[in-house]
Design an enzyme around this catalytic site. Structure first.
Site, PDB file in Angstrom:
ATOM      1  N   HIS A 106       0.835  -1.203   0.000  1.00 42.49           N
ATOM      2  CA  HIS A 106       0.000   0.000   0.000  1.00 42.49           C
ATOM      3  C   HIS A 106       0.871   1.256   0.000  1.00 42.49           C
ATOM      4  CE1 HIS A 106      -3.790   2.207   1.116  1.00 42.49           C
ATOM      5  NE2 HIS A 106      -2.894   3.081   1.560  1.00 42.49           N
ATOM      6  N   GLU A 107       1.869   1.289   0.882  1.00 40.21           N
ATOM      7  CA  GLU A 107       2.711   2.487   0.983  1.00 40.21           C
ATOM      8  C   GLU A 107       3.620   2.629  -0.240  1.00 40.21           C
ATOM      9  OE1 GLU A 107       1.680   4.379   3.105  1.00 40.21           O
ATOM     10  OE2 GLU A 107       0.632   2.980   4.422  1.00 40.21           O
TER      11      GLU A 107
ATOM     12  N   HIS B  19       1.895   4.373  -3.044  1.00 41.49           N
ATOM     13  CA  HIS B  19       1.788   5.828  -2.919  1.00 41.49           C
ATOM     14  C   HIS B  19       2.941   6.552  -3.622  1.00 41.49           C
ATOM     15  CE1 HIS B  19      -1.775   6.523  -0.676  1.00 41.49           C
ATOM     16  NE2 HIS B  19      -1.397   5.881   0.408  1.00 41.49           N
TER      17      HIS B  19
ATOM     18  N   GLU C 164      -5.686   7.476  -2.005  1.00 39.70           N
ATOM     19  CA  GLU C 164      -5.986   6.303  -1.169  1.00 39.70           C
ATOM     20  C   GLU C 164      -6.741   5.211  -1.908  1.00 39.70           C
ATOM     21  OE1 GLU C 164      -4.403   6.002   1.299  1.00 39.70           O
ATOM     22  OE2 GLU C 164      -3.917   8.007   2.010  1.00 39.70           O
TER      23      GLU C 164
END
Length: 779
Positions: free
Chosen positions: A479-480, A483, A502
């Site tokens: 997830h990170e 980004h 997000e």
């Protein structure tokens, strides 16, 4: 200001007048004092007239190719690191000869990681107050407005950049005899518009200019949300000084930083990514449109490690006994809100034993080694872009470091360190070139308010991801990492469109994680369907429990992206305390992207994402930028009436669950992994109904081994049961070893314990509350 704020509302003000003037670069010079819990020092802002920027943006490349590029190629002096011997006595009366300039033949002291030697700056105390309008109104002075709160601003002064030897290269004048405001501003303009391949010289000049003497204090005032600065007689942004120095201190209660202790009970401080972002860390322009670069020197006691958003793998320089200095820089323009710092007694974690499968071969890359071959057309402002570099395009695993308190060494060895290479490689296989050249990963203290936070070149992760099997750690890491593309390299031009960051990261974490595990298509699809099932349940809960106005992804509708004449704006619900506990932007954004991916087909959709990234990296976007380009790539036969307008109506501008999603979920068959869970739930309900005393001949239930996400779903189903006996709960705990599972599983287990007052397991609840404070949502 030309924007009125209602203090009774939960909207967050962005006060900076970015339409008039823009910060192009920050130079921070800070000291971290753990005894007083204060960060203090100076920040130098290099500015550009907003109107001039708009008019000349299209011709910046031409301007760079003239004077600035000639200077870079034909003898612009290489600036050496300025002597720190007398830095603490720096003042506005400093003589020109206090600057040290290297001769052309002197060796550059930067190391192979791109490190620069560290420098020191001074501090001083003064104050002035004045307040007026931000634009040019007749004879009134121009006002520079910066976002600022919870700071003590001590002094503001103009910086005499013309005092730096060698600056005549920027002025077309062989010798600086008469120094005027116009001349200083011309120097700054030429400096901020240097071409990308002069990035190192540019950073050196920024550093030298940041230490130049002051040439007059500026009047300033502060209010709850801003710092306002003016110069008497400067009536327009063009006349206002384009290099200013601000002396300031943070406050211990400042909302941008958290002073706490780590898991080894050692003091530390980190930025929290709170709704107010960095304005309580340094005065800045927080509207996303204010894309800037920065460099920072941070001093702390020698026992501390300073980590920061930076392209270089910084190493400490000892200044005097007991004190070290750290230097970082960023050459890719990004919003100031993405700047991150963490200072603590961290230890770098490394794998003690590994195989070829643990680490793939790294191909190091840094801007200084870039040949800038034209891989593709870039539409962003000029900077040393990795998407133009052939070696970066093939670099599956960027260099990385992992830091944590020493007491977490074992946990990092068992899970995190082994997962970073495959997760980075998986992300590269899906989206291509990594936007950033390196990565630091920090395990933050237990009180960190989320499971993770991504900033340029650095990721914060909660300790909660280290427990249990690798599943939670892997998905959160993915997830990170996502980004880096969506949220950082491509940002939202309006912060109310949080789903653009997000929603994408939530959708891509599943794709990356499946690739990292090397699952076959059927297994990947089953795993992703199970996660969709869990998110569907959470979205339904979210819609039942949250106010309608908090359920809308595009609350400003057709005014999205609009600002006042000065550039100021408000972020709807930005200060609402309920928002930090909500996942609506994650979940509705995820389901919208999943819906669109099904229309195109996964392979076509991911191919489109790679094209989108190459088109929009380094830029800010609104929803329509993504949707219009996507719809152009959907064949007419698959579009079936889709348009930007009806996607707005169904998904982004309405509260509640989108109708297309309701239809899809009602028609979609339950996946095999979810059906397996339902079968196990039925077994547990039967176990719970059995009388305490039963005949020995009754056959014991045999329970299947479940994946972590299946365990989460199982416990959520069991939470719907009115009563579960202590005997059932004890058997449940023993069967699945719930106290050893990851934080997502233990979260549901603790809910069961509390709901049914299972006193024997209250210690599990106590442990969860102490160790898993980040079990909220990812950032």
């Amino acid at each position: 200001m030309d924007i009125q704020l209602d203090p009774a509302r939960d909207d967050l003000p962005l006060m900076a007048n970015t339409s008039h003037i823009l910060v192009k670069h920050y130079v921070l010079d800070l000291d971290v004092d753990f005894e007083s819990q204060v960060i203090e020092g100076t920040i130098v802002l290099f500015l550009e007239d907003g109107n001039r920027f708009k008019k000349q943006n299209s011709s910046i490349e031409e301007a760079c190719q003239s004077e600035s590029n000639k200077a870079c190629k034909f003898g612009m002096p290489e600036l050496c690191r300025i002597s720190v011997a007398n830095a603490r006595t720096f003042s506005s009366e400093m003589e020109y000869n206090d600057f040290a300039i290297c001769s052309k033949g002197e060796k550059d002291t930067s190391d192979k990681d791109g490190n620069h030697d560290n420098q020191e700056h001074a501090s001083g105390i003064s104050s002035s107050k004045y307040c007026c309008d931000t634009g040019n109104h007749g004879s009134e002075d121009f006002l520079l407005v910066l976002d600022c709160c919870d700071l003590s601003v001590l002094k503001v002064e103009e910086v005499d950049v013309a005092a730096v030897p060698g600056m005549e290269k920027f002025t077309r004048s062989p010798k600086l005899t008469v120094v005027s405001e116009e001349l200083r501003n011309q120097i700054v303009y030429e400096l901020v518009t240097l071409p990308a391949d002069c990035w190192r010289e540019q950073l050196d000049y920024y550093a030298c200019c940041s230490q130049a003497p002051g040439c007059g204090e500026l009047l300033f005032d502060t209010d709850s949300w801003s710092l306002q600065i003016r110069k008497t007689g400067a009536q327009t942004a063009t006349d206002f000084p384009h290099a200013i120095r601000i002396w300031y201190k943070t406050k211990p209660e400042g909302r941008s930083v958290t002073w706490t202790s780590d898991q080894s009970d050692r003091p530390c401080v980190y930025t929290v990514g709170s709704p107010i972002n960095n304005r309580a860390l340094f005065p800045c322009q927080e509207p996303p449109v204010a894309m800037s670069t920065w460099q920072a020197t941070v001093r702390a006691a020698a026992s501390f490690v300073v980590l920061m958003s930076g392209e270089n793998s910084a190493k400490p320089t000892q200044l005097w006994e007991g004190c070290s200095s750290w230097y970082y820089y960023v050459t890719m323009p990004v919003p100031a809100s993405t700047f991150t710092i963490a200072v603590g007694c961290w230890t770098e974690m490394k794998l003690e034993t590994y195989s070829l499968n643990d680490l793939a071969t790294e191909r190091p890359f840094s801007p200084s080694e870039a040949d800038f071959r034209h891989i593709g057309v870039c539409s962003h402002m000029e900077y040393p872009c990795r998407f133009k570099n052939a070696s970066a395009a093939t670099q599956e695993i960027i260099p990385y470091r992992v830091f944590a308190p020493v007491c977490l060494k074992g946990a990092c060895q068992e899970t995190l360190l082994r997962l970073i290479p495959p997760c980075l490689s998986a992300a590269h296989s899906v989206l291509g070139t990594h936007p950033f050249s390196r990565l630091d990963v920090l395990i933050v203290p237990a009180n960190f308010p989320s499971l993770g936070m991504a900033s340029p070149h650095i990721v914060f992760l909660s300790q909660s991801i280290l427990t249990g099997r690798s599943h939670l750690c892997g998905t959160r890491l993915c997830h990170e990492i996502a980004h880096a593309w969506f949220g950082l390299a491509i940002g939202a031009r309006d912060w109310t469109e949080e789903w653009l960051s997000e929603g994408f990261a939530t959708h891509l974490e599943d794709v990356f994680w499946a690739a990292a595990q090397q699952l076959d298509p059927r297994e990947a699809r089953e795993q992703q369907e199970l996660r969709a099932c869990l998110r569907w349940r959470r979205l339904q809960d979210e819609m039942r429990c949250s106010p309608e106005e908090m359920q809308v992804l595009r609350p400003s509708k057709d005014k999205t992206g609009h600002t006042s004449d000065s550039g100021a704006s408000v972020i709807k619900q930005g200060l609402n305390p309920e928002k930090i506990f909500m996942q609506v932007h994650y979940l509705k954004g995820y389901f919208l992207l999943r819906f669109l991916a099904k229309r195109l087909g996964d392979e076509t959709y991911l191919s489109f994402l790679r094209k989108f990234v190459h088109t929009f990296h380094g830029q800010l976007i609104l929803s329509q930028d993504f949707l219009q380009m996507l719809l152009e790539n959907i064949p007419e036969e698959k579009r079936l009436g889709l348009s930007v307008e009806n996607i707005y109506q169904d998904w982004l501008e309405s509260c509640g669950i989108p109708k297309p999603l309701q239809r899809e979920r009602s028609a979609e068959a339950e996946c095999g992994l979810a059906r397996q869970v339902r079968a196990e739930v039925t077994k547990w309900i039967q176990v719970n109904r059995r009388p305490r005393k039963r005949k020995r001949r009754v056959k014991e239930e045999v329970f299947e081994k479940l994946l972590p996400d299946q365990l989460v779903l199982l416990l959520e189903h069991l939470l719907e049961q009115k009563t579960l006996s202590p005997r059932t709960l004890q058997s449940l705990q023993r069967t699945y070893h719930l106290h050893d599972q990851d934080a997502e599983v233990r979260h549901r287990w603790c809910e069961l314990i509390v709901k049914h007052k299972f006193t024997k397991a209250y210690d599990s609840v106590e442990r969860f509350l102490q160790e898993d404070q980040g079990q909220q949502l990812p950032s």
